[in-house]
Write a protein that holds these residues in place. Structure first.
Motif, short mmCIF file in Angstrom:
data_model
loop_
_atom_site.label_atom_id
_atom_site.label_comp_id
_atom_site.label_asym_id
_atom_site.label_seq_id
_atom_site.Cartn_x
_atom_site.Cartn_y
_atom_site.Cartn_z
N PRO A 49 -0.89 15.41 13.96
CA PRO A 49 -0.33 14.17 13.44
C PRO A 49 -1.37 13.31 12.73
N ASN A 50 -2.65 13.52 13.05
CA ASN A 50 -3.69 12.78 12.34
C ASN A 50 -4.93 13.65 12.18
N VAL A 69 -8.60 10.12 5.49
CA VAL A 69 -7.47 11.00 5.17
C VAL A 69 -6.23 10.57 5.95
N THR A 70 -6.40 10.25 7.23
CA THR A 70 -5.27 9.79 8.04
C THR A 70 -4.72 8.47 7.49
N ALA A 71 -5.60 7.54 7.14
CA ALA A 71 -5.16 6.25 6.59
C ALA A 71 -4.44 6.45 5.26
N ILE A 73 -2.80 9.18 4.20
CA ILE A 73 -1.50 9.79 4.46
C ILE A 73 -0.53 8.75 5.03
N SER A 74 -1.02 7.92 5.95
CA SER A 74 -0.17 6.87 6.52
C SER A 74 0.30 5.90 5.44
N PHE A 75 -0.62 5.52 4.55
CA PHE A 75 -0.25 4.61 3.46
C PHE A 75 0.83 5.23 2.58
N LEU A 76 0.64 6.49 2.20
CA LEU A 76 1.62 7.14 1.34
C LEU A 76 2.98 7.27 2.03
N ILE A 77 2.96 7.56 3.31
CA ILE A 77 4.21 7.69 4.05
C ILE A 77 4.90 6.33 4.15
N VAL A 78 4.15 5.29 4.50
CA VAL A 78 4.73 3.95 4.62
C VAL A 78 5.28 3.49 3.28
N ALA A 79 4.52 3.71 2.20
CA ALA A 79 4.99 3.32 0.86
C ALA A 79 6.28 4.07 0.50
N THR A 80 6.35 5.34 0.83
CA THR A 80 7.56 6.14 0.55
C THR A 80 8.74 5.63 1.36
N VAL A 81 8.52 5.38 2.65
CA VAL A 81 9.60 4.89 3.51
C VAL A 81 10.10 3.54 3.01
N VAL A 82 9.18 2.63 2.69
CA VAL A 82 9.58 1.30 2.21
C VAL A 82 10.35 1.42 0.90
N TYR A 83 9.90 2.30 0.01
CA TYR A 83 10.58 2.45 -1.28
C TYR A 83 12.00 2.96 -1.09
N PHE A 84 12.15 4.05 -0.34
CA PHE A 84 13.47 4.68 -0.23
C PHE A 84 14.41 3.96 0.73
N LEU A 85 13.89 3.24 1.72
CA LEU A 85 14.76 2.58 2.68
C LEU A 85 14.93 1.08 2.43
N VAL A 86 14.09 0.50 1.57
CA VAL A 86 14.19 -0.94 1.31
C VAL A 86 14.35 -1.23 -0.18
N VAL A 87 13.37 -0.83 -0.99
CA VAL A 87 13.34 -1.21 -2.40
C VAL A 87 14.53 -0.62 -3.16
N LEU A 88 14.75 0.66 -3.02
CA LEU A 88 15.84 1.31 -3.75
C LEU A 88 17.22 0.77 -3.38
#
Length: 135
Positions: A49-50, A69-71, A73-88
């Motif tokens: 997981p990390n 690398v962990t940070a 990946i976490s940033f990319l995942i959080v940005a993706t989640v926020v984009y698809f579940l909030v922004v879009l």
């Protein structure tokens, strides 16, 4: 002192404070979602997981690049989640709201009162509207 009081009670400052508090709470929510669901999915696929333990040593100095690398990946995942579940979804709702607010009235060229777009005669000044003005 009164200038400072005005500054503190201005609407923008209060709105900004509320936005920061809500943003901090939302950050916790998104991080919990990523740690509870996305991290374990990455562990299923990648085996870990990390990557905090990844490091290399050069002239006796340890470089723990796995933390970065962990940070990342976490940033990319959080940005993706926020984009698809909030922004879009919010962008789609806002687009629907804008479409719903499309103009249904226009000003009369003679008296400047608001009249329906398809009107051929103004209900206020009773002026007949030309075809160019009616469309």
């Amino acid at each position: 002192m009164s200038g400072f009081k005005k500054f503190l009670f201005r609407g923008n400052l209060v709105e900004l404070a509320v936005a920061v508090v809500v943003g901090a709470a939302f950050t916790g929510l998104v991080n919990a979602f990523v740690n509870a669901f996305i991290g374990p999915l990455i562990a299923l696929v990648g085996g870990k997981p990390n990557f905090d333990d990844l490091a290399f040593t050069l002239n006796g100095t340890k470089f723990p690049f796995g933390v970065f690398v962990t940070a990342l990946i976490s940033f990319l995942i959080v940005a993706t989640v926020v984009y698809f579940l909030v922004v879009l979804p919010i962008a789609k709702v806002m687009a629907r709201m804008i479409r719903a607010e499309e103009a249904t009235e226009r000003p009369c060229p003679h008296c400047l009162s608001d009249i329906p777009i398809k009107a051929t005669r103004c209900k206020f000044c009773t002026s007949e509207l030309t075809t160019a003005a009616a469309s």
